[in-house]
Enzyme design. Structure first.
Site, PDB file in Angstrom:
ATOM      1  CD  GLU A   1      -3.372  -6.360   3.349  1.00 36.76           C
ATOM      2  OE1 GLU A   1      -3.698  -6.998   2.328  1.00 36.76           O
ATOM      3  OE2 GLU A   1      -2.823  -5.640   3.560  1.00 36.76           O
TER       4      GLU A   1
ATOM      5  CD  GLU B   1      -2.885  -1.279   2.402  1.00 33.23           C
ATOM      6  OE1 GLU B   1      -2.585  -1.554   3.512  1.00 33.23           O
ATOM      7  OE2 GLU B   1      -4.087  -1.039   2.127  1.00 33.23           O
TER       8      GLU B   1
END
Ligand code: NAD
Length: 715
Positions: free
Chosen positions: A132, A110
């Protein structure tokens, strides 16, 4: 300068090298502060280059930090700080590039996505992505919003929902990086070249989604195509998760809702969903099993230390069937010299063909010559043939994988052991027979051990190492070294019928058959297992392992567990085998099969069962789900009390990675702790009253304490 952030100037360019104390860069509260401080030091620069001083770029959020937090507001504050920092970075007008010379995962990727330009090193060992959802959460630092805006909704959903990682050599094609280079130096040069060309405040120094002319790659979120994409993805998620993995559903909702909002609004939707999920019990349980326990098992924490030199070079596999052929392939791939022996030439031929095919598939990125070298490590040996005995000379490890029959295994042990050197290990891949019983035929019992692999051997990660009564620690330690070399996840357990995993697995599939025999709709039984989170439903998996094997195992189990063969479920299995419904491989089991494809439940099944149970199917599924889980929990607790498993993490790792126990629960003991031992104790007693003694809580188990008394972060 903040600890771990080195800022250097090269003319107009600022270079930030992140090298947090320890072996990896991970995102925690200090990371945000350090990165912000580092950026503050770059003022006046016309471009910023972000590098990692560690092997990997950044491995993601610090789970130690997230695992302990139960208040969503605390998480929300944390992620909002990171979001704001990333946003400042990408909207400051100063171009930011990064070099991904190692993996960038989760929060680490990210961070990379928040840079204007990414250069990756074309190395297949570099992994990029947002996995995730595997830990019961979603990306929490803008990943669910930047990725779809970068590569399009459908490709982003494919990566996010399946937690797919993209290799460094494929990253540009997948749209995750702008450029690739063969070496770190070349990648840095490319990034610097781009920074030199890109002026502050120019279009290149803005993210696509911040440019006035931004259009979505692929379909626009408001289009009918996008609606169809989300609808199809939603159906796919439900099919895969049966509604028990909220992270996958939240991911989809956040991408959909966020795609219609401003970027800042979208990131806030993500942050709130992340805070809710990350503080949920399910996420903690999934982090425990898929991160803490898995990593500890990979590192062999708390297990006997494997010797540097195991003394294992040559491995003989006895039996070239389903298990033996698979084992031969993985051993050859790990560099061992392998003898694959069978009593039947056709089985040997089929086994060798399996080895060649498997190596061809797994090493398809290698040259034909390299594959041939691996295949050539396996030598076929026909048992009983003239001179075949010589094939076993110098064998350091024998793994027998012949039929599950005590007499046959005893005979083989005697025959083969006579040809082995004094330090050779003899291992049995039996699914259930006690190792101490098999070792009765051995004259070197301290070198006799159980190595229980799972089918398909090439794919299943677990290896259950079973200590017989006489197995010595040196043998266990050498087996652990072997386990590491073939890249399996070990648990070490003590002996007993079915050791640990087969006991629990048998309890599961037998309970499935029992429910059907009692008159529950078989479709509801299999669905209830999915709703409980089980990876494979009991009747489907019974067909896979074959009902014949199940029937045989139940007859054997009777000697160790009196009464088990008399259960209605066991009788049903016997009757089905009698009626020729032997399993999937034979095209007929609980299900019908057509050309190998599962069709529906066999229409004749009801004739073998009690009259159909009536009532509300939703309520039935709820009861059946609990029953299928608690049957396994009861067996796990008995195995713990009997000392078959000595550490709670071995039970959970064995159940989740060996037999697909509901990953959403973190394993059977994690389930007990989450629900509360007292509650589980009462439920087991109630189920025992209703359905039989197999549910009785293990004598000696104290529900006054949690199964886990340690925090996995400290282990
Ligand atoms: P399989 O029936 O596919 O293969 C057994 C092979 O052993 C056959 O090819 C047979 O010809 C050979 N064999 C029989 N007698 C022999 C002898 N005297 N010498 C050499 N070879 C001989 O069986 P499988 O499914 O591979 O199972 C093998 C063992 O592994 C069993 O003990 C089983 O319980 C265990 N196991 C099986 C699984 C599974 O899912 N299939 C999983 C874990 C453990």
């Amino acid at each position: 300068m903040a600890n771990g952030f080195d800022v250097a100037r090269e003319g107009d360019l600022a270079v930030i090298t992140v090298r947090l104390p320890g072996k990896v860069n991970k995102i925690n509260a200090e990371f945000g502060i350090g990165l912000a401080a580092a950026f503050a030091e770059t003022s006046g620069a016309t471009g910023v280059l972000l590098l990692s001083g560690h092997k990997d770029f950044c491995v993601g959020a610090d789970l130690d930090m997230i695992y302990g937090v139960t208040d969503p507001a605390v998480i929300l504050d944390l992620v909002r700080d990171v979001d704001a920092l990333f946003r400042r970075m990408e909207t400051s007008g100063i171009p930011v590039a990064c070099v991904l010379a190692g993996s960038a995962l989760g929060g680490g990727f990210e961070l990379a996505l928040a840079c204007h330009y990414r250069v990756v090193v074309e190395d297949p060992r570099v992994s990029l992505g947002l996995p995730e959802v595997n830990l019961g959460v979603i990306p929490g630092a803008g990943g669910t919003q930047r990725l779809p805006r970068l590569i399009g909704i459908q490709p982003a959903l494919d990566l996010l929902l399946q937690a797919k990682l993209v290799r460094g050599n494929k990253a540009v094609a997948a749209g995750l990086a702008h450029a690739a280079a063969p070496t770190v130096e070349a990648a840095v040069a490319l990034a610097k070249g781009w920074l030199a060309e890109t002026r502050p405040k120019s279009s290149g120094a803005r993210q696509p989604w911040d440019r006035p002319d931004f259009t979505w790659p692929g379909v626009a979120p408001t289009s009918a195509d996008a609606r169809n994409t989300f609808m199809a993805a939603s159906a796919m998620v439900y099919k895969k998760t049966a509604g028990v993995f909220p992270a996958a559903e939240a991911l989809l909702a956040v991408v959909q809702e966020g795609s219609r909002l401003t970027f800042d609004g979208a990131v806030d939707v993500e942050a709130r969903a992340f805070a809710r999920l990350a503080t949920s019990g399910q996420a903690k349980d999934m982090m425990r099993i898929f991160w803490y326990h898995r990593t500890a098992a990979e590192k062999h924490e708390g297990l006997p230390a494997a010797p540097r030199e195991t003394g294992i070079r040559k491995v003989a596999i006895l039996g070239a069937g389903m298990m033996g052929a698979g084992l031969a392939g993985i051993c050859a791939q790990a560099g061992y010299e392998v003898v694959l022996r069978d009593i039947a030439q056709p089985a040997l031929d089929a086994g060798m063909a399996h080895v060649v095919k498997g190596i061809g598939e797994r090493l398809k990125h290698k040259s034909a010559d390299e594959r041939a070298v691996v295949v050539a490590r396996v030598r076929a040996s026909l048992a009983g043939a003239e001179l075949a005995g010589a094939d076993l000379a110098d064998t350091d490890l024998v793994i027998e994988a012949v039929f599950e029959n005590v007499e046959l295994k005893h005979r083989i042990i005697r025959e083969v052991e006579a040809q082995l050197g004094p330090s050779a290990i003899f291992a049995s891949n039996t699914s259930a027979l006690p190792i101490t019983l098999l070792a009765e035929a051995s004259v070197r019992r301290k070198n006799f051990v159980g190595l229980h692999f799972f089918s398909p051997v090439e794919q299943m990660p677990l290896l259950e190492i079973i200590r017989g009564e006489h197995t010595d620690e040196a043998t266990v330690a050498r087996c652990l070294g072997f386990c590491r070399s073939i890249q399996k996840l070990p648990i070490v357990v003590n002996d007993g019928y079915g050791f640990f995993t087969t006991r629990v697995f048998s309890a599961y599939i037998l309970e499935g058959a029992q429910c059907v025999a009692e008159g529950y709709d078989p479709v509801l039984v299999d669905w209830a297992a999915r709703v409980a989170g089980m990876v494979v439903p009991p009747l489907q998996v019974f067909d896979e392992v074959t009902l014949r094997l199940g029937d045989h195992a139940l007859s054997q189990a009777e000697a160790f567990r009196p009464g088990v063969a008399g259960l209605a479920g066991a009788k049903l299995v016997k009757q089905l085998v009698g009626a020729g419904r032997v399993g999937r491989a034979h095209g007929a089991g609980f299900y019908d099969y057509k050309e190998g494809r599962r069709e529906g439940i066999w229409s004749g099944l009801a004739a073998f069962c009690a009259p159909r149970v009536g009532g509300d199917p939703v309520a039935q599924v709820r009861c059946l789900s609990e029953r299928l889980l608690l049957a396994q929990v009861a067996e796990t607790l008995r195995a713990v009390v009997e000392g078959v498993v000595t550490r709670p993490q071995d039970a959970d790792v064995g159940a989740v990675f060996g037999i697909g126990f509901a990953p959403n629960t973190g394993g059977p003991l994690s389930y007990v702790d989450r629900r509360g031992p007292e509650v589980v104790y009462e439920r087991l007693k109630a189920l025992a009253q209703q359905h039989g003694e197999r549910f009785l809580p293990a004598v000696g188990w104290s529900p006054a304490r949690l199964c886990y008394d340690i925090d996995p972060r400290q282990s």
